[in-house]
Design an enzyme around this catalytic site. Structure first.
Site, PDB file in Angstrom:
ATOM      1  N   PRO A   2     -26.724  13.649 -24.133  1.00 41.87           N
ATOM      2  CG  PRO A   2     -26.804  11.416 -24.720  1.00 41.87           C
ATOM      3  CD  PRO A   2     -26.884  12.322 -23.549  1.00 41.87           C
ATOM      4  CD  GLU A   3     -28.077  19.546 -25.725  1.00 43.27           C
ATOM      5  OE1 GLU A   3     -28.726  20.346 -26.418  1.00 43.27           O
ATOM      6  OE2 GLU A   3     -27.329  19.894 -24.800  1.00 43.27           O
ATOM      7  CE  LYS A  51     -33.439  16.156 -25.214  1.00 40.98           C
ATOM      8  NZ  LYS A  51     -32.804  16.678 -23.986  1.00 40.98           N
ATOM      9  NE  ARG A 250     -31.262  19.063 -17.584  1.00 42.55           N
ATOM     10  CZ  ARG A 250     -31.697  18.717 -18.781  1.00 42.55           C
ATOM     11  NH1 ARG A 250     -32.978  18.527 -19.002  1.00 42.55           N
ATOM     12  NH2 ARG A 250     -30.854  18.552 -19.777  1.00 42.55           N
TER      13      ARG A 250
END
Ligand SMILES: [Zn+2]
Length: 264
Positions: A2-3, A51, A250
Site C-alpha cells: 500500500p502507498e 502511509k 527495494r
C-alpha cells in the site's frame, strides 16, 4: 504494498463509517492491546499521515496502525460476510451501529495519546496527500542529501511521505530520470514532487491504480512490474534491480533508453 493513495482511501472510508459514532464492539487481537476495550468511546475522526493511519477517539487516545506489506482495513455492513482474509489474520475489530471496521494483517497497531501522535508520525516529511502539503519543505529535505540516489530519497518517508516502489518507478520514468541519479543532479525537483502528488490524487479515489491514463487491461503502468518487457515509449526492454540501504533494498524499474544514467 500500500502507498499513500491506498492509505488515504482507507482513512477516508474509516472516517465515513466510524466518525461520530460510539463503538459497540472493540477487539484488538495483538498481545499489547488484548485487554484494551474502547467500547462506548466515540470515534472523532480517521486520518492518514503518509502511509500511517490514525483513528482518534473522544477520550484523547488515537489508534495508530500501519499497513506495511499486506495489511488492510475493510468495512463491512451488518449481515455481510467478512472476507478480508482468514480470521487468524484479523488484528482489530471496531464496530458501530450498522457496520464494522476490520483490520487485517496490520504491521503496526498501538494506542498513543492524540496529543503525542508526533511520537509516531512526527518524523515524516510533508505528506503528499495531507491538508498541509508543503512543496518547499519536501524539496528542501530532498536537497539536504545531494549525493543520495533520487530513487532512494523518494522512498525515505522523512523527506516526503506517501511514495512507495510503484510511484517511485512511475514518476522517475515520467521525468526521464534514472533511479540512481544523485539528487543534486535532478534539475526540477519541484515539478517531480508536484507531478507525483497529482498521480496520488488521481488514484486515491479509484479502484484500480493507473499512472498511464490508459484504461485498457495491462496498460496501467509505464515500467513498474514490467521487467524485460518493451518500454511503451521506445521499445527498449525495461530493466530491474534491487537497491537501497543495506537490508532495505527495494525493487526498482526503469527504461535504460528513456532514463539514462548520465555521468557526473
Ligand atoms: Zn523507453
Amino acid at each position: 504494498m500500500p502507498e499513500g493513495d491506498t492509505v488515504w482511501r482507507a482513512a477516508h472510508l474509516l472516517h465515513r463509517a466510524l466518525a461520530g459514532n460510539s463503538l459497540t464492539r472493540c477487539e484488538f487481537r495483538v498481545p499489547a492491546l488484548a485487554t484494551t476495550d474502547l467500547t462506548g468511546r466515540i470515534v472523532t475522526e480517521a486520518v492518514s499521515r503518509g502511509k500511517h493511519l490514525l483513528i482518534r477517539f473522544d477520550n484523547g487516545w488515537s489508534l495508530h496502525s500501519h499497513l506495511r506489506m499486506e495489511g488492510s482495513w475493510r468495512i463491512f455492513a451488518d449481515g455481510r460476510r467478512w472476507n478480508g482474509g482468514p480470521s487468524h489474520e484479523i488484528r482489530a475489530v471496531l464496530g458501530v451501529p450498522g457496520s464494522t471496521a476490520v483490520g487485517y494483517r496490520l504491521g503496526v497497531l498501538e494506542l498513543v495519546r492524540t496529543d503525542q501522535e508526533s511520537a509516531v508520525v512526527g518524523h515524516l516529511g510533508p505528506d503528499l496527500l495531507g491538508p498541509e502539503w508543503d512543496l518547499a519543505e519536501a524539496v528542501r529535505r530532498l536537497r539536504a542529501e545531494p549525493d543520495r540516489a533520487i530513487g532512494e530519497a523518494l522512498l525515505d518517508q522523512r523527506n516526503l511521505a506517501g511514495i512507495g516502489t510503484v510511484y517511485r518507478a512511475e514518476i522517475l520514468f515520467l521525468q526521464g530520470i534514472h533511479p540512481r541519479t544523485p539528487v543534486g543532479q535532478v534539475r526540477d525537483l519541484e515539478r517531480l514532487c508536484e507531478r507525483v502528488r497529482q498521480l496520488l490524487i488521481m488514484n486515491r479515489s479509484g479502484f484500480e491504480q493507473n499512472t498511464t491514463g490508459d484504461r485498457r487491461p495491462g496498460r496501467s503502468h509505464w515500467v513498474y512490474g514490467r521487467a524485460g518487457r518493451e518500454c511503451r515509449r521506445c521499445g527498449t526492454a525495461i530493466a530491474m534491480e534491487e537497491f537501497g540501504p543495506y537490508g532495505q533494498e527495494r525493487v526498482s524499474y526503469w527504461c535504460p533508453h528513456c532514463q539514462p544514467l548520465r555521468p557526473g
